[in-house]
Design an enzyme around this catalytic site. Structure first.
Site, short mmCIF file in Angstrom:
data_model
loop_
_atom_site.label_atom_id
_atom_site.label_comp_id
_atom_site.label_asym_id
_atom_site.label_seq_id
_atom_site.Cartn_x
_atom_site.Cartn_y
_atom_site.Cartn_z
N GLU A 1 0.81 -1.22 0.00
CA GLU A 1 0.00 0.00 0.00
C GLU A 1 0.84 1.27 0.00
O GLU A 1 0.77 2.08 0.95
CB GLU A 1 -0.97 0.01 1.18
N GLU B 1 -5.76 -8.44 0.95
CA GLU B 1 -6.48 -7.93 2.12
C GLU B 1 -7.92 -7.67 1.73
O GLU B 1 -8.19 -7.00 0.72
CB GLU B 1 -5.86 -6.65 2.67
#
Length: 447
Positions: free
Chosen positions: A173, A354
């Site tokens: 991320e 995720e």
């Protein structure tokens, strides 16, 4: 890839589908000052009063460093086929450079050996936000040199652990580091500097590319790719102004990362919006985008929420939110995201690393945790993923966030995201109802 059921029947996934769960080092390991681990930016940030809820830190977290064998047994008992975790850079290089800390490497060797012994495939992330504080003191991700230090660290880890890791993820991320660490400041290092933020974005992308080059140079046949959190951006109304605003918003949320990785260019609308004198524009050197866009073997996708963009460039909520008030629950967004990547960027293998939500979990007197909201969420998102596979998306695996309740960054320990309940006072682990449901899904290959 065939899926042997019709839309009205049970949802069955491919036989080789990688059912998994995910964690990250700072959120679970603890042992912050043990066995030679150095300070990270999150150690520093979480100790500043007011930065995290209740002043919580990851000093102990859920003590995975000492309890990893117990946690590995939990993974085995759930039937996990894949475990996505991260390696703590300051545990390997306490100051971010130089000779590796052997005790840190040994911990990950034990973890990896334990996964293989239990028939679970490791997926290791090199960087999940815990930058060594010494590198932050030298400029952090604003410094181009940090990208090279990351490549050196990656090369060291590849040579030490690579025979045990079939799939590597480089940077987790990067957008969250940019937005939360350098725009809003509610993540480490706690800055609010938009001009620095997008230079950081470039250096994180460059770090990814340099790590890919290091793996290729090592001769490894392991796979590698980045982990991007992507948010589908929809116009909030039918006006041309909302459509234009949503397109630019999408540039910052998604195309900045996807285009540079998979097309070898940054989106022109974003560069124009930043301006030619932005630190990012001035920081891009000849050859950088060739490094960033070197071929990868897979793309890890993390999906939590859609974004609805108004004509003036603002955002609004359309769907119910979870306890994480930024998260709107919209499973269709996952389908839109997966099919868009395949449509616009080609058939690159995808993994969801995720997907999950926090729910108000409590341990009942009968030692159970009834988190039915999590079951509904996962069922709906898995159904969206299944539909994407049926429509030609090369999705290989799905990892629930998270395997265990843990330190949730600035939210501290107030939000519980895990399949497994953790009593933080005793570190006892208890399977939630979602864990037993997920175990059945894995055993059945669907639901």
């Amino acid at each position: 890839m065939s899926i042997p059921n019709g839309p009205a029947g049970p949802l069955r996934f491919p036989d080789d589908f990688g059912w998994g769960a995910a964690t990250s080092a700072y959120q679970i390991e603890g042992a912050a000052k043990e066995d030679g681990r150095g300070e990270s930016v999150w150690d520093t940030f979480s100790r500043v009063p007011g930065r995290t809820r209740n002043g919580d830190t990851g000093d102990v977290a859920i003590d995975h460093y000492h309890r990893y064998a117990e946690d590995l047994d939990l993974m085995r008992d759930l039937g996990l086929r894949s475990y996505r975790f991260s390696i703590s850079w300051p545990r390997i290089q306490p100051d971010g450079t130089g000779t590796p800390n052997q005790r840190g490497l040994d911990f990950y060797r034990r973890l990896l050996d334990g996964l293989h012994e239990r028939g679970i495939t490791p997926m290791a992330t090199l960087f999940h936000w815990d930058l060594p504080q010494a590198l932050q003191d030298a400029g952090g991700w604003e410094s181009r040199d940090t990208s090279q230090r990351f490549a050196d660290y990656a090369d060291l880890v590849f040579h030490a652990l690579g025979d045990r890791v079939p799939a590597w993820l480089t940077v987790n991320e990067p957008k969250t580091v940019v937005q939360n660490g350098y725009l809003t400041g509610h993540h480490a290092p706690g800055r609010q500097d938009p001009d620095a933020a997008y230079l950081v974005a470039h250096h994180l992308q460059l770090a990814h590319g340099l790590a890919v080059a290091a793996l290729r140079a090592s001769g490894s046949d392991s796979r590698i790719g980045p982990a991007f959190n992507l948010h589908p951006c929809y116009p909030a109304d039918d006006s041309p102004q909302a459509a234009a605003a949503a397109h630019l918003y999408d540039g910052y949320e998604n195309r900045l990362y996807l285009d540079s990785l998979l097309k070898g260019s940054y989106p022109e609308d974003v560069l124009t919006d930043l301006g030619p004198q932005s630190r990012m524009a001035r920081g891009i050197r000849d050859g950088d985008l060739a490094i960033i866009s070197a071929p990868v073997d897979l793309l890890a996708v993390q999906y939590y929420t859609p974004i609805y963009v108004t004509a003036d460039g603002g955002t609004e909520h359309r769907w119910a939110t979870s306890e994480a008030t930024w998260q709107q629950i919209y499973p269709e967004g996952l389908y839109d995201l997966l099919t868009r990547i395949t449509r616009e960027y080609g058939p690159i293998p995808l993994t969801i690393t995720e997907n999950g939500l926090p729910t108000p979990d409590t341990l009942a007197a009968d030692d159970t945790v009834q988190d039915t909201g999590r079951i509904s969420f996962l069922r709906d998102h898995l159904a969206a993923a299944h539909r994407a596979i049926a429509d030609g998306v090369p999705l290989e695996s799905f990892h629930v966030w998270s395997l265990l309740d843990n330190f949730e960054w600035d939210a501290g320990y107030d939000q519980r995201w895990g399949l497994v309940y953790v009593d933080y006072a005793t570190q006892r682990r208890v399977l939630k109802s979602s864990a037993t449901w997920y175990r059945s899904v894995i055993a059945d290959g669907g639901f």
